[in-house]
Design a protein around this motif. Sequence first.
Motif: not given
Lengths: 456, 456, 456, 456
Positions: A275, A355-357, A417-419, A440-441, A444-445, D276, D279, D341, D344-347, D350, D352
């Motif tokens: 982020e 960033a794209v959800h 997961s976005g890293q 991001l995500g 997993q997202a 952050a 972001g 994080h 985000e992974v939970e979907g 978010y 910006r």
Amino acid sequence: MFLKKIKSEGIAHLSYILGDGRDAVVIDPRRDGEIYAKIAAQQGMRITRIFETHRNEDYVIGSKDLARRTGAAVYHGKALDFSYGEGVSEGDTFAVGDLGLKILETPGHTFESISIVVTDKNYGKDAVAVFTGDALFIGDVGRTDFFPDQARAVAGALYDSIFDKLLPLGDQTIIYPAHGAGSVCGDSMASREFSTIGYERMHNPALQKTDREAFIDFKVREQHYMPPYFKKMEHYNQFGPPPLHTLPQPEPMSAKDVEKAQTDGAVLMDLRSPEAYAGAFIPGSLAMPLEMIPAYAGYLLDYSTDIILIPETQEQIPEAVAHLIRTGYDRVSGYLKGGMHSWEVEGLPYDRIGAVHAAAIGQRMQHKEDLTLLDVRKISEYKQSRLAGATHIFLGELPHRIDELDPRKPVITFCGSGQRAIIAASILKQHGFTRVEDSLGSMQACKNVGCELQEG
Amino acid sequence: MFLKKIKSEGIAHLSYILGDGRDAVVIDPRRDGEIYAKIAAQQGMRITRIFETHRNEDYVIGSKDLARRTGAAVYHGKALDFSYGEGVSEGDTFAVGDLGLKILETPGHTFESISIVVTDKNYGKDAVAVFTGDALFIGDVGRTDFFPDQARAVAGALYDSIFDKLLPLGDQTIIYPAHGAGSVCGDSMASREFSTIGYERMHNPALQKTDREAFIDFKVREQHYMPPYFKKMEHYNQFGPPPLHTLPQPEPMSAKDVEKAQTDGAVLMDLRSPEAYAGAFIPGSLAMPLEMIPAYAGYLLDYSTDIILIPETQEQIPEAVAHLIRTGYDRVSGYLKGGMHSWEVEGLPYDRIGAVHAAAIGQRMQHKEDLTLLDVRKISEYKQSRLAGATHIFLGELPHRIDELDPRKPVITFCGSGQRAIIAASILKQHGFTRVEDSLGSMQACKNVGCELQEG
Amino acid sequence: MFLKKIKSEGIAHLSYILGDGRDAVVIDPRRDGEIYAKIAAQQGMRITRIFETHRNEDYVIGSKDLARRTGAAVYHGKALDFSYGEGVSEGDTFAVGDLGLKILETPGHTFESISIVVTDKNYGKDAVAVFTGDALFIGDVGRTDFFPDQARAVAGALYDSIFDKLLPLGDQTIIYPAHGAGSVCGDSMASREFSTIGYERMHNPALQKTDREAFIDFKVREQHYMPPYFKKMEHYNQFGPPPLHTLPQPEPMSAKDVEKAQTDGAVLMDLRSPEAYAGAFIPGSLAMPLEMIPAYAGYLLDYSTDIILIPETQEQIPEAVAHLIRTGYDRVSGYLKGGMHSWEVEGLPYDRIGAVHAAAIGQRMQHKEDLTLLDVRKISEYKQSRLAGATHIFLGELPHRIDELDPRKPVITFCGSGQRAIIAASILKQHGFTRVEDSLGSMQACKNVGCELQEG
Amino acid sequence: MFLKKIKSEGIAHLSYILGDGRDAVVIDPRRDGEIYAKIAAQQGMRITRIFETHRNEDYVIGSKDLARRTGAAVYHGKALDFSYGEGVSEGDTFAVGDLGLKILETPGHTFESISIVVTDKNYGKDAVAVFTGDALFIGDVGRTDFFPDQARAVAGALYDSIFDKLLPLGDQTIIYPAHGAGSVCGDSMASREFSTIGYERMHNPALQKTDREAFIDFKVREQHYMPPYFKKMEHYNQFGPPPLHTLPQPEPMSAKDVEKAQTDGAVLMDLRSPEAYAGAFIPGSLAMPLEMIPAYAGYLLDYSTDIILIPETQEQIPEAVAHLIRTGYDRVSGYLKGGMHSWEVEGLPYDRIGAVHAAAIGQRMQHKEDLTLLDVRKISEYKQSRLAGATHIFLGELPHRIDELDPRKPVITFCGSGQRAIIAASILKQHGFTRVEDSLGSMQACKNVGCELQEG
């Protein structure tokens, strides 16, 4: 008597110090070895022996430095011609107070791999524990892909080591492997860090292949990546790495100094979160969230360039240094003092990444937007489950395969997961891609929002 | 997932914190429980459950304080009527992330004793580990002498718990007991702190008595001491100890203030080494070398008297406090600041105790010197090997049996290595014995210099 | 901006690290210099300059090691021909962020002594603080006895430095000297560690001698001891000490190994308290209570002998090592693991020393007992107040003057509070004196019990 | 004797612990007072007295908690009716070993303000140091705007306190104030943390107003903000804050739990950096970079709402908690485990925030883009230098004045270096502004890139 496991996070490397009376032994020390000397001193013990279960390929072993410091003898399997230390053979025994250590030759992962059986002379000759190196992990077994031209032979050797030597030690034997979950030395390790020969015999998926040929088939079908730094590690660990008297102390640098160093060729390695990197980054820098260093620095850095860190906090510096020197990157010359903030207040230029959800990717793909969805996960992850229309290039290979992508098209980077996606995004930016977004995500997202996935 | 063993030295008490995801459980917490909260916070977990394997008799359990602090639920065996917490029964299960915990009722040491089996749901239903409380130790099994009128019945119950419940878990099961070597809860524990059901099945001496009656015979023949403080612990641990919001902070006191407090009835407890105590001590004080507190304070201190410490170093104070509050002694009101030196420079009176080298004892006995050689070891140690002519009174019983000794005769106090001998010497001094010497080195020195010993 | 004082206990040496922005400077670093690097790293600063206020004679300066480690430049007064670093002159200035540092040449204690004035450029040119080295302390001024053939000249130089250079900085100037209370570099320092030029001008006893000749008379009448190790320090500090890459790590040794090493010529240095040493000690060992090392090791140890420590606790080892290396004793080869207890249980011989209560000394002297009452304090202490009939030999000179004492007569060793007396007692024992007692509490106890004293 | 300054970063609050012999005193303890007890214990001292230099308005004083814990007496000026502790008067004296403490009544900042003069009885009656509370700082003097209807009277009282009481102590007196640079209690403090009465007399800008009326004029013209939480602090510090037995331990929470808590009314406070947050952030959350808490939480949080932290790292949690409880925010109930994080992974959704480089602002303003450039700095900063066309609303007042802005127009938030701008941006987002950008680097960047500025 005491036994302590020292875990190096990131590479998930497990080393051990075991002592009784006035003597202690260390198994597979890491390069920043102060910790062993400190524990031994607290216990009133001296480290007299260091064992290497095998010539490691994923980190620099610290035996030589620790031996220089303590006067300890270094031992390893005799099937490889090391330029230091002594070779040991099946059946060699060593006493540490009331404990007995016995060498088992357990080739497979490498030819000279050994395991070290622990007995307690007050109780008899049965094994109470065994240090298994990279032969047997909790939930997995060692890789056997380092000698591709002898693939079946080495997989067979590992079978024999496990089934004919380790399992016969008995179900009661506690195992202490050289890696835990998260290591590049095996994909399927358990997050649980305690197990026994018996429990592994019953539940380790690889050990269910009790037929030798089935086991070999299973192993040769595995797919592992071979980061380019492995070659360096192998060389270091056979012939001895450069001595490390003290850890590198990167200098605090002003934004202007960092800018100049970059011009002069230094790599700017940004340790911040995806982020934060996406929010503002130095053009040309490489995103490398701190915890990604152990897995990906070895793909993306070379050994001849100065590294300058862009940290989130001062505390990240020693951690990043530890990660880097463990894989042989000693040229960590400086860091941006005050972090990104000091760059910004200097008025220097910064860039950003979109960033794209997860939910939006599908929509954009459906609308036939002309973009590249770049999935940088391992091929095994990709094969298991993926978004339709994705282009797959493994992150470690991205710099060499970047020509496969069209720089004029928008790119969405995507991973687990976005890293890794942010690292990929930064590499694309370095190569002139201007329309880069990261997910991001990521996968997993996607799963949590119910994206439509292709599987198998 | 993580598992950490917390060892309380001295009482050799082992507690555990086990966590996965956001939840952590603690097994048998000690009273100074800050450490569990700190570990959980570092791991980003919350302690949601606390298990007591049984109502302990040798230390104050910290469950209530820890539950108050964290909001965790407390569980113990339902065969005893605790005034707090919830009862659990055979087969009850709890999930901690991917781990499963299953209750086994394993009576014997106490009626409500439970063991807690650990499984890993990613790998199946077999036990990977078991918390055995005081049922099964490494190298020993639990005491069964707490219900003397049901001696054979409880020994039999322990047999059943071990042979019918714990051993059937399988050789592969790692064991995590509630005590390690040095505990008053068993004489024969191994110094090694890792083992498995399988290794114990093969090598634990008690488990070689596979015949039920033979096992019972073996257990009822054991001799254990029952320190008077056990009654207090049992009461505390059934009905809840006094809450301990913060650890006692003993006040620094001047020599004059210590002298006055002694006059007013406080116990002066001298933490220094036998040599230092022998070299100069405050008349009327009780020698209690720091590491002897866990084993002997409970015999020699009562709960209604203020305790003032005479330390060697400032660092001993918090350690002594921890030992004391773990056995319920909360009235640690002060300490002599500057230690014995500040007493001496004040010009206050001190006393000394003579030392007898092991080699000299034999000579003096041979010359028929009219003296008492007072052996204060446990009866089991005494029976095994002793000097001819010794008088045996166990240290814990000395205050009550002191009339058996002639105060006009010289006394040499004697034990295993000289630590208990100095405590005994100080007690004799308190009771007006003037010609007291202690045997530095005692039995160990005797063996090394070749004293003539009576055995068996 | 930050300023941190680093105090080395024992030698009461004060060093400083001062930083602003990205640069930090260190004044008079000690040899175990890890601490400066650590502080600088925490502050995100680099140590770029190291100043030595003078060539020290009482400890090994750590400049060379710290410079090697950090790349910093080293500066000292140019009036001595150092083999490393650069000379600075009156008026030289250095900037550290917003701070200015200006050199004052302040000879007297030594010829090349400098002081370093601190200004804050945001507020003007007045001094806000000054590092005074050994020119001006809190409550005292530097010794001027190092050049006995130029005694009045150097005392006069110190007068000029103080009255013509330091006092004119103004009352408002905070002083940061190189030593605090307890140093061998001055007898009369305050225990208070903060002061100013103004406060010293008003209250420092030496500064009340405003007449130059009176000041000189006062200084040349002072009596100081010159420990033999000063010569070594002077040499080290002019030409550079041996590099110290890591601190010595003494090996844990068994009693038998210690016995053998002693036979082979090693010095056994017993760190325990006087009471513990008196209670039991290894024949031939030197008593040296831990906190006495800085003041007396330099009189009693030579540089060519291995030192083996007899500790009370494991924690004393690194502390003793630090004290020793600070005065150049690097050959700390081992320690008796388990301390005196492990010697005793081995059955090896030990000796003891009698104790005499202060009140008893007078009685014994009155009864004309034929004994030597050996007072080992400094001559200045002795002259001020003493017991009638005492023989005075300063502890530091005892080994060389031992022939002045009759070994057949009982000796009572005596000092200020009992610490030096035990060292003296151990030296007498080494030289065959058999009837040795030491006076726990010594002069302080005497005063408190009302002994009759001779004064003046 | 020892003196230690305890600095609480953020509020730049300075407290002190001063001890000699067995007694220690604490001046102006903070609420998380473990540190004082720990230092006293290490020194072998007991805290017997606690002084409050005045009723603080910017943080919760820890006297009551520390007194409960140690039994110490609490003292403060008698001109306010405190519900606890004892009043002291001009000239009252207290001894701490060889040190003397003398009370000076120094009203002005508040009516009951006192200063505490330190003398050393071994050296005479002159002041060696003085604790000045909020009367005199290094480079500034205390605020006098708390009693607006008596503005000139209190400013005059401060003049008298400084010129008639503090300066007469003498130039040699070291000053120890209650705040350092960065405090809301004064704008002009030096970053240097050591000074004397003399140095301040010469260089403190406020003390150059030696004419009483000129000083008063100068003070009444000062502009300070009065955060709403000051009222709470004043009430707490007069009548005693809620007791704080242990620090709040926020629970680790899953993303889903955080989402639910937000729905239920909790404030999500995001501790991450501006980059952050920009972001990716949780819609509705409040940006509050960790180091901004002390200065701005008191404007933007109320005392009746649960606070949930969104951290960058686990280590930020205890730091945020400390900042919050020091200003009375005890309801820190949880934190998002795994940080952004895990959201985000939970979907989960978010948002910006855009970033505008300093160089671009001018261009956009020039092109007459219809936007709001919102400068949220203090009015004093704004007046000194600003971009043409900016709208000024101080950050602390933004929530109450948000109606002054047009939500349909793009807004660029702007401050000194970019930290406050992100807070403002998050507040705008909370209020439905959709086109929000923040200026990373803000005014500092503007100056460095040469923006055209309006000054004065």
